[in-house]
Design an enzyme around this catalytic site. Sequence first.
Site, mmCIF file in Angstrom:
data_model
loop_
_atom_site.group_PDB
_atom_site.id
_atom_site.type_symbol
_atom_site.label_atom_id
_atom_site.label_comp_id
_atom_site.label_asym_id
_atom_site.label_seq_id
_atom_site.Cartn_x
_atom_site.Cartn_y
_atom_site.Cartn_z
ATOM 1 C CG HIS A 113 67.963 66.986 2.330
ATOM 2 N ND1 HIS A 113 67.148 65.982 1.675
ATOM 3 C CD2 HIS A 113 67.193 67.287 3.441
ATOM 4 C CE1 HIS A 113 66.108 65.936 2.647
ATOM 5 N NE2 HIS A 113 66.301 66.604 3.796
ATOM 6 C CB ILE A 118 64.901 77.707 8.876
ATOM 7 C CG1 ILE A 118 65.838 79.243 9.052
ATOM 8 C CG2 ILE A 118 66.249 76.715 8.781
ATOM 9 C CD1 ILE A 118 66.278 79.576 7.635
ATOM 10 C CB SER A 149 63.015 69.951 4.914
ATOM 11 O OG SER A 149 64.018 69.204 4.238
ATOM 12 C CB CYS A 188 65.735 49.336 28.019
ATOM 13 S SG CYS A 188 66.526 50.401 28.963
#
Lengths: 479, 421
Positions: free
Chosen positions: A49, A336, A338, A437
């Site tokens: 960020h 802790i 975001s 896959c």
Amino acid sequence: MWDAVVIGAGVTGSAVARYLSRYRAKVLVVEKSEDVCTGTSKANSAIVHAGYDAKNGSLMAKYNLEGSLMMEDLSKELDFPYDRCGSLVVCLSEADRPTLEKLYENGVKNGVKGLEIVERDRLVEMEPNISDDAVAALYAPTGAIICPFLFTIALAENAAENGVEFRFDTEVKSIGRTGDGVFKLVTDKGEILTKTVVNAAGVYADFFHNMMCEKKIRITPRKGEYLLLDHEAEGFVRHTIFQLPGKFGKGVLVSPTVHKNVIVGPTANDIDDREGTNTTASGLAEVMEKSARALKNVPVRKTITSFAGLRAHEDGHEFIVEESKENPGFFDAAGIESPGLSSAPAIGKAVAEMVKARLKLEEDPSFKATRKGIVHAAELSIEERNELIKKNPAYGQIICRCENVSEGEIIDAIRRPLGAKSLDGVKRRVRAGMGRCQAGFCSPRVMEILARELGKDQSEVTKSGGESRIIVGEIKDKW
Amino acid sequence: MEQYNVVIIGGGPAGLAAAKAAYDEGERSILILERDSLLGGILNQCIHNGFGLHTFKEELTGPEYAKRFEDEVRARGIECRLNTMVMDLSSDKTVTAMNRTDGMFQIRAKAVVLAMGCRERSRGALNIPGYRPAGIYSAGTAQRLVNIEGYMPGRKVVILGSGDIGLIMARRMTLEGAEVQVVAELMPYSGGLKRNIVQCLDDYGIPLKLSHTVVDIEGKERVTGVTIAEVDSKNKPIPGTEEHYDCDTLLLSCGLIPENELSRGAGVEISPVTNGPKVNERLETSIPGVFAAGNVLHVHDLVDYVSEEAADAGRNAAAYVREGNAPETENGTAVTFEGGIRYTVPSTVDTEKMKDLMTVRFRVGSVMKDRIVKVYANGEEIFKKKRRIMAPGEMEEVLLRKTELQKFGGLKTLKIKVEEA
């Protein structure tokens, strides 16, 4: 006796370990899982960020900005993928414009450089798939994307190379003090004595904090569900696209990843189970629905996998990065959530400096700040690749056909310091099984390589440690 | 740069049949590139019988069927490079490949046959909610573990999807002592062959629950259980119909996807319906000289038809090399369809370039009873055949005669239609 024991080998713990490893100290990291980066650090938006979002004056704002500014240089030092693709917070209604302006102002106050509000015309040029409702956006050119696995692994490996010891499958049960300023950690693998403790236990950080501190904290796992889209969706967005919280509530982001996928999510639901990383039908539906607000025709049909991660949400919604007053020598890196991934380098450095001050540590002149990652053969030229294959033919043998991963890369992932021990460990390091896959073709081959390299029977090979064995026995003919 | 006239990507049943046919057409410069350590592709793990009824008039196992074609290829001295992964195909037919001994190398081909096969749809692509523990396998991965590696992936099994590999694995796991509790199928019909439902489920008393899907997967390390539920006509789970199964394994057999990453990279036009290349009457893709056959083109039920189709592609590739790129005539006539058909292969037909007898293969989108398949050329009915039952799991075909189509002077429209009988 250890100088410092870090609880948790997620991105925060690994960052603390890495920055501590520059000092002369005996440092140990204990981790309850079989590998680094198995909790919150492995399942998130993989975003750095820019730092405009967190409340001005908060630790979140401080560490986010510092981390964001450190990240590019660190990615070169430690050789992990980083791409400053920029981010856009999209405003979907004129009525929400004041919120957008407030966000801009908050970002400027936080010290984020280069912020600007872009109007619709320019926004459409920047992101052709933007919604017809989009009126403007906050553009943050310093927003970036990284690989959270390779970032965490790089920090941990570099710490290990500089002498930090890691003990996996080791769960700390309690922390106490013996006399004379020594901490005693009781684990399921015996007792550990140390002069200082760093609590980087993610969604479990409140347990350890509350054992040591008068002022209690409470961490609630806040689940975020995600979709990961195939390489075919590459280019659908060029920047990380956030939705401005507005009349529709908080949206989800759509972002390119450093591995040329597209990530969509997360939801945000508070749950009780600290291991509750299951996806839900309603959560996945919500991700799809919300992603369609800021962008047109999000290619969710190209989903190759979905997953859920748990944010370590503390009631105060603020990072707790400090030394305990009652128990000097006990350091928290708690709450802790975001922008925790973005902040990790700054938090790691700050905590390491606190520990240094407490123990009066000296710089270690032999500290090596750089680390070389696993070669990514698919990115080499034909000549470079042939050079590599000549030295080691295993680089000429493709094991994972979706992500073009060679046997040489997988062997390196297993043999290097803090090497992979499971299919998921291999996957996080070299992406074998990460493609479209989803390990259908390569898992039997990777099991074979893991068994051979680790000197184990294939029946002992696990997906992710513990009881996650892939096979349960042999067929009748072999009995 | 090395040069070959015909480069065949993939040494499974399609690649082998294409190579043999190209050789028999007179071509001698042929190279097969195969990523595995042996030829035969996925047939090597298909140790059950039922292969070759059409081609050899006898029932063979997968490896036996593959061996017959491999022997033919070896007898002709056709060059094969094993353990060789094709990394890239360019629009000018430069093939970039890699292996341990030669490193990364490039080959210029005059013609290319795409024979890469298909892969299984994964749990992620199905968006099944729940945990992500060990114990979830695609049916083909489980088949490899059991039949090639000799390992049991689990003991108590639930299968989602009734594709043929899932059905085969229901029987295989049962024979190995596992308890296969149920096969859940999202659609109101099975995607597998009728004979497999009878021989692999009914004969062992394994229930098949149509219009059911998995709505939750439990277990943090290894699967401990799954929940299935009935779905409504929009495939949405119906609340209250959930049933829980204790199990350690979930097998997925929910469809196959042609592996066209190389084709896409080269710029080959891909059909959104089949996920395979769009091809003309010679099985040639949108890039002249690049042909496709087998499961990379569209998913087949029976290997016999893969071999047949691939032999056509191989012959056409050889003819392309011999005759060069024929001057572009008109693009051929689009094959249109109606009455529940989802696609046809080929999708265009040029009456000049087609061979005397041409097979058009197609699938329908739902189960239909008592139908007639009719072919109309320029609006006129030229062919019909009765079908008592048609199902999405069974490939259909009609044969077209060149003489019949050329009768019209210029073929303007060609339509295949399923009508009620």
